[in-house]
Design a protein around this motif. Structure first.
Motif, mmCIF file in Angstrom:
data_model
loop_
_atom_site.group_PDB
_atom_site.id
_atom_site.type_symbol
_atom_site.label_atom_id
_atom_site.label_comp_id
_atom_site.label_asym_id
_atom_site.label_seq_id
_atom_site.Cartn_x
_atom_site.Cartn_y
_atom_site.Cartn_z
ATOM 1 N N ILE A 10 0.652 -1.050 0.024
ATOM 2 C CA ILE A 10 0.036 -0.240 0.002
ATOM 3 C C ILE A 10 1.094 1.333 0.000
ATOM 4 O O ILE A 10 1.619 1.541 0.843
ATOM 5 C CB ILE A 10 -0.976 -0.009 1.182
ATOM 6 C CG1 ILE A 10 -1.755 -1.118 1.273
ATOM 7 C CG2 ILE A 10 -1.653 1.281 1.313
ATOM 8 C CD1 ILE A 10 -2.864 -1.442 2.534
ATOM 9 N N ALA A 12 1.447 4.813 0.866
ATOM 10 C CA ALA A 12 0.912 5.926 1.510
ATOM 11 C C ALA A 12 1.497 6.853 1.974
ATOM 12 O O ALA A 12 1.570 7.532 3.059
ATOM 13 C CB ALA A 12 0.477 4.879 2.864
ATOM 14 N N GLN A 30 -4.897 10.419 2.804
ATOM 15 C CA GLN A 30 -5.093 9.036 3.435
ATOM 16 C C GLN A 30 -5.597 9.140 5.024
ATOM 17 O O GLN A 30 -5.952 7.984 5.329
ATOM 18 C CB GLN A 30 -3.787 8.044 3.142
ATOM 19 C CG GLN A 30 -2.399 8.505 3.633
ATOM 20 C CD GLN A 30 -1.724 9.478 2.898
ATOM 21 O OE1 GLN A 30 -2.289 10.182 1.971
ATOM 22 N NE2 GLN A 30 -0.495 9.486 2.832
ATOM 23 N N THR A 39 -10.593 6.019 8.232
ATOM 24 C CA THR A 39 -9.663 6.816 7.504
ATOM 25 C C THR A 39 -9.769 6.250 6.056
ATOM 26 O O THR A 39 -10.094 5.115 5.944
ATOM 27 C CB THR A 39 -8.461 7.140 7.940
ATOM 28 O OG1 THR A 39 -7.682 5.929 7.855
ATOM 29 C CG2 THR A 39 -8.409 7.581 9.261
ATOM 30 N N PHE A 41 -6.904 5.424 4.400
ATOM 31 C CA PHE A 41 -6.111 4.321 4.836
ATOM 32 C C PHE A 41 -6.739 2.961 5.385
ATOM 33 O O PHE A 41 -6.315 1.991 5.048
ATOM 34 C CB PHE A 41 -5.028 4.796 5.581
ATOM 35 C CG PHE A 41 -3.986 3.813 5.859
ATOM 36 C CD1 PHE A 41 -3.181 3.102 5.064
ATOM 37 C CD2 PHE A 41 -3.962 3.436 7.346
ATOM 38 C CE1 PHE A 41 -2.276 1.988 5.280
ATOM 39 C CE2 PHE A 41 -2.857 2.263 7.712
ATOM 40 C CZ PHE A 41 -2.054 1.860 6.866
ATOM 41 N N ALA A 44 -8.580 1.085 2.963
ATOM 42 C CA ALA A 44 -7.716 0.673 2.179
ATOM 43 C C ALA A 44 -7.129 -0.893 2.421
ATOM 44 O O ALA A 44 -7.108 -1.955 1.783
ATOM 45 C CB ALA A 44 -6.522 1.254 1.579
ATOM 46 N N VAL A 59 3.352 -1.513 3.962
ATOM 47 C CA VAL A 59 3.156 -0.037 3.774
ATOM 48 C C VAL A 59 4.143 0.641 3.556
ATOM 49 O O VAL A 59 5.099 0.553 4.557
ATOM 50 C CB VAL A 59 2.227 0.397 4.978
ATOM 51 C CG1 VAL A 59 1.691 2.005 4.817
ATOM 52 C CG2 VAL A 59 1.307 -0.538 5.294
ATOM 53 N N THR A 61 5.650 4.341 3.432
ATOM 54 C CA THR A 61 5.262 5.829 3.863
ATOM 55 C C THR A 61 6.426 6.627 4.180
ATOM 56 O O THR A 61 7.585 6.124 4.249
ATOM 57 C CB THR A 61 4.332 5.596 4.819
ATOM 58 O OG1 THR A 61 3.764 7.029 4.923
ATOM 59 C CG2 THR A 61 4.527 5.132 6.312
ATOM 60 N N LEU A 69 -0.214 6.145 10.867
ATOM 61 C CA LEU A 69 -0.737 5.144 10.157
ATOM 62 C C LEU A 69 -0.796 3.756 11.014
ATOM 63 O O LEU A 69 -1.455 2.817 10.852
ATOM 64 C CB LEU A 69 0.103 4.638 9.084
ATOM 65 C CG LEU A 69 -0.175 5.871 7.863
ATOM 66 C CD1 LEU A 69 0.902 5.694 6.872
ATOM 67 C CD2 LEU A 69 -1.507 6.148 7.489
ATOM 68 N N THR A 114 -3.163 1.585 -3.576
ATOM 69 C CA THR A 114 -3.121 3.122 -3.004
ATOM 70 C C THR A 114 -3.992 2.995 -1.538
ATOM 71 O O THR A 114 -4.898 2.311 -1.392
ATOM 72 C CB THR A 114 -3.997 3.758 -4.059
ATOM 73 O OG1 THR A 114 -5.279 3.262 -4.476
ATOM 74 C CG2 THR A 114 -3.302 3.632 -5.371
ATOM 75 N N ALA A 115 -3.554 4.056 -0.776
ATOM 76 C CA ALA A 115 -3.833 4.670 0.424
ATOM 77 C C ALA A 115 -5.194 5.212 0.407
ATOM 78 O O ALA A 115 -5.769 5.485 1.603
ATOM 79 C CB ALA A 115 -2.771 4.684 1.358
ATOM 80 N N ASP A 116 -5.344 6.173 -0.566
ATOM 81 C CA ASP A 116 -6.318 7.155 -0.451
ATOM 82 C C ASP A 116 -7.403 7.203 -1.572
ATOM 83 O O ASP A 116 -7.813 8.463 -1.978
ATOM 84 C CB ASP A 116 -5.517 8.402 -0.639
ATOM 85 C CG ASP A 116 -4.502 8.443 -2.003
ATOM 86 O OD1 ASP A 116 -4.730 7.558 -2.703
ATOM 87 O OD2 ASP A 116 -3.812 9.431 -2.092
#
Length: 362
Positions: A10, A12, A30, A39, A41, A44, A59, A61, A69, A114-116
């Motif tokens: 993911i 993020a 996210q 959220t 995230f 997701a 993840v 990020t 997160l 994708t996280a968003d």
């Protein structure tokens, strides 16, 4: 349950400008809750439950977001949060995750997600993941296309060729070409042609295959990956200088546009939206009888239609009279009021604030 060598990665990272002023540098998209108590995230991650166990979810990020997160999804092991030392584009995100996974499972298939984004039909999404896994194990680099609902100028497009496989009653097509965000007339022609999909930014491939593609097309990134695989992910001092020297690049332009064996799975009816601007919420959130979207408990609307109102302070009353097609966002030290048709121009406001040194509003 997916094959035990199927992993979700993911993405993020990223800053907080696309839904400004609610989304800020300290709270990117996210981390937002939009019409949900979860959220983006968390949603997701939720989409993967029942299909992939948390220990096979990675993840990627930035350090400034990792703690929040991880707090949102504590079921994902802490070592599965991979920290980018500095943002270098989605190609580097893929390379970082591929190097980590190659040490763990050389037979792995990566789902780069994708996280968003919002995806409304989770059951269909999970079916697509299974199809993509099988296609990736056939040796393809797989991308997920979204059937266009209108001639959007905000998305890149993928042109489909002939059918190369049919898996679980889902057709898989050769990719003829990736196309950048078009002007309005070009977008109209592509949608009318019937052989173009929006580029969702989600990809699937075998980890050893993407390593070979990166070796051939992005050799500087491949050097970083080799050093990570040699030293270990935690010994950043061994590969940090190489990372910092990378030229930022997207996976689309850096790899996919020039790779062979690239296919697309078109997903009509997925209910996908990348929530790229405030007006996109009208496509995914249900309005009231006047078409209004209420994201606050204190809004008094008289003769108001097709308007979105969001206020973070429940003590604050927003009243509208005789308005239509407005977006009103009251967040922290910023009040945004814009016409729905001008939602894409929010990025111009963000740019002006950056150039004028007013980072306290970002």
């Amino acid at each position: 349950m997916m094959n035990k060598s199927f992993y979700a990665v993911i993405m993020a990272g990223g800053g907080g400008t696309r839904l400004w002023p609610l989304s800020r540098s300290a709270r990117p998209k996210q981390m937002l809750k939009l019409g949900s108590d979860r959220t983006l995230f968390q949603l997701a991650v939720d989409r993967l439950y029942g299909l992939i166990p948390p220990e096979r979810i990675l993840v990627v990020t930035g350090a400034e977001m990792a703690f929040d997160l991880q707090k949102d999804c504590p079921e994902i092991p802490s070592e599965n949060f991979l920290i980018e030392p500095a943002p270098k584009g989605t190609a580097a995100v893929v390379g970082l995750a591929a190097a980590f996974l190659y040490q763990k499972d050389q037979q792995a298939v990566m789902a780069v997600l994708t996280a968003d984004h919002i995806i409304q039909d989770v059951a269909y999404f999970q079916k697509i993941l299974q199809v993509a896994d099988e296609a990736a194990r056939l040796g393809y680099l797989v991308t997920l296309g979204i059937h266009p609902s209108h001639p959007s100028t905000g998305y890149g497009y993928i042109q489909r060729g002939q059918t190369v496989a049919e898996i679980n009653q889902q057709r898989v097509y050769q990719v003829l070409k990736f196309k950048e965000k078009p002007d309005a007339e070009t977008a109209r022609k592509m949608v009318e042609s019937g052989d173009h999909d929006w580029n969702s930014g989600m990809f699937f491939w075998q980890v050893d295959q993407i390593r070979r593609e990166i070796k051939n097309q992005l050799p500087e990134l491949y050097k970083v990956m080799l050093q990570i695989e040699k030293s270990g992910f935690d010994k950043k001092e061994d590969w940090l200088p190489l990372w910092m020297g990378l030229k930022p690049e997207t996976i689309d332009y850096g790899i996919m546009e020039h790779a062979r064996q690239v296919v697309v799975i078109p997903a009509a009816g997925l209910g996908w939206n990348d929530v790229g601007s405030w007006d996109s919420l009208f496509e995914v959130l249900e309005g009231d009888e006047d078409g209004n979207i209420r994201l606050t408990s204190q809004w008094l609307a008289l003769d108001s239609q097709k308007t979105l109102v969001l206020c973070e302070d429940d003590r604050r009353l927003i009243a509208t009279i005789g308005v239509e097609n407005l977006i009103i966002v009251d967040s922290g030290n910023v009040l945004l009021v814009c016409h729905k048709d001008k939602a894409q121009s929010v990025r111009e406001i963000v740019q002006i604030l950056k150039q004028s040194g007013r980072e306290n509003y970002l």
